[in-house]
Design a protein around this motif. Structure first.
Motif, PDB file in Angstrom:
ATOM      1  N   GLU A  69       0.836  -1.201   0.000  1.00 50.44           N
ATOM      2  CA  GLU A  69       0.000   0.000   0.000  1.00 50.44           C
ATOM      3  C   GLU A  69       0.874   1.256   0.000  1.00 50.44           C
ATOM      4  N   LEU A  70       1.901   1.278   0.843  1.00 51.40           N
ATOM      5  CA  LEU A  70       2.786   2.437   0.918  1.00 51.40           C
ATOM      6  C   LEU A  70       3.593   2.598  -0.367  1.00 51.40           C
ATOM      7  N   VAL A  97       3.522   5.882  -3.489  1.00 54.80           N
ATOM      8  CA  VAL A  97       4.607   6.687  -4.062  1.00 54.80           C
ATOM      9  C   VAL A  97       5.119   6.091  -5.370  1.00 54.80           C
ATOM     10  N   THR A  98       4.336   5.214  -5.975  1.00 51.17           N
ATOM     11  CA  THR A  98       4.594   4.594  -7.281  1.00 51.17           C
ATOM     12  C   THR A  98       5.975   3.941  -7.381  1.00 51.17           C
ATOM     13  N   LEU A  99       6.260   3.075  -6.417  1.00 50.63           N
ATOM     14  CA  LEU A  99       7.499   2.308  -6.427  1.00 50.63           C
ATOM     15  C   LEU A  99       7.184   0.840  -6.200  1.00 50.63           C
ATOM     16  N   GLY A 100       8.092  -0.029  -6.589  1.00 50.99           N
ATOM     17  CA  GLY A 100       7.971  -1.441  -6.278  1.00 50.99           C
ATOM     18  C   GLY A 100       8.244  -1.651  -4.791  1.00 50.99           C
ATOM     19  N   TYR A 112      12.154  -2.051  -3.788  1.00 47.70           N
ATOM     20  CA  TYR A 112      12.894  -0.796  -3.884  1.00 47.70           C
ATOM     21  C   TYR A 112      12.382   0.194  -2.846  1.00 47.70           C
ATOM     22  N   PHE A 113      11.072   0.224  -2.644  1.00 46.21           N
ATOM     23  CA  PHE A 113      10.476   1.131  -1.664  1.00 46.21           C
ATOM     24  C   PHE A 113      11.066   0.916  -0.280  1.00 46.21           C
ATOM     25  N   GLN A 114      11.199  -0.340   0.134  1.00 48.62           N
ATOM     26  CA  GLN A 114      11.730  -0.619   1.470  1.00 48.62           C
ATOM     27  C   GLN A 114      13.160  -0.104   1.623  1.00 48.62           C
ATOM     28  N   ARG A 115      13.985  -0.287   0.604  1.00 49.95           N
ATOM     29  CA  ARG A 115      15.366   0.210   0.663  1.00 49.95           C
ATOM     30  C   ARG A 115      15.398   1.739   0.694  1.00 49.95           C
TER      31      ARG A 115
END
Length: 157
Positions: A75-76, A80-83, A86-89
């Motif tokens: 959801e997060l 922000v339109t990221l995978g 990659y988002f977690q990093r």
């Protein structure tokens, strides 16, 4: 700006402590609010490999308005339109902690605010802050703060 405002609130609260305890408490809450806002403000420089400012603002707003609900990584990331990977990093690079750790931190802060501003039971506060039950709040709160919520609440009042 935030430091000056929080200092002003603290000074006014201390001046009124003996004559107006309720007013002093109000100034203390304002100072706490200013400091929290400053702490949650976006950094001046974007971390290389981290999130952009608009993404930070959107994530913070979404998390703060939905703390009482279940919030997933997917959801997060979609916000922000990221995978997800990659988002977690990028999140950890920008915030210094994982999304889960940040979410727990915000929930504990929300619980602290509710404990100071309401007379609700700890069970109600736990649910309003997004914990599954009072036991979950107590466990996480004790790990983060060092005392149980009930002891913390008594000491702060």
């Amino acid at each position: 700006m935030f430091r000056r405002s929080s200092r002003s609130c603290c000074a006014r609260g201390l001046e009124n402590l003996d004559t107006d305890p309720a007013g002093a408490t109000e100034f203390a809450f304002r100072a706490y609010s200013f400091l929290q806002t400053a702490q949650n403000a976006a950094p001046d420089v974007e971390a290389r490999g981290g999130l952009m400012r608009w993404q930070l603002r959107r994530l913070k707003a979404h998390i703060d308005t939905n703390l009482e609900k279940s919030i997933t990584i997917n959801e997060l990331a979609a916000l922000v339109t990221l995978g997800a990977s990659y988002f977690q990093r990028a999140f950890k690079k920008s915030f210094g902690v994982s999304p889960h750790a940040y979410l727990l931190e915000r929930r504990i802060q929300r619980a602290q605010t509710l404990m100071l501003t309401t007379d609700n039971s700890l069970c109600d506060i736990a649910l309003a802050a997004g914990f599954s039950d009072q036991s979950h709040l107590t466990t996480r709160f004790h790990r983060a703060i060092g005392v149980t919520p009930n002891v913390w609440r008594r000491e702060c009042q």
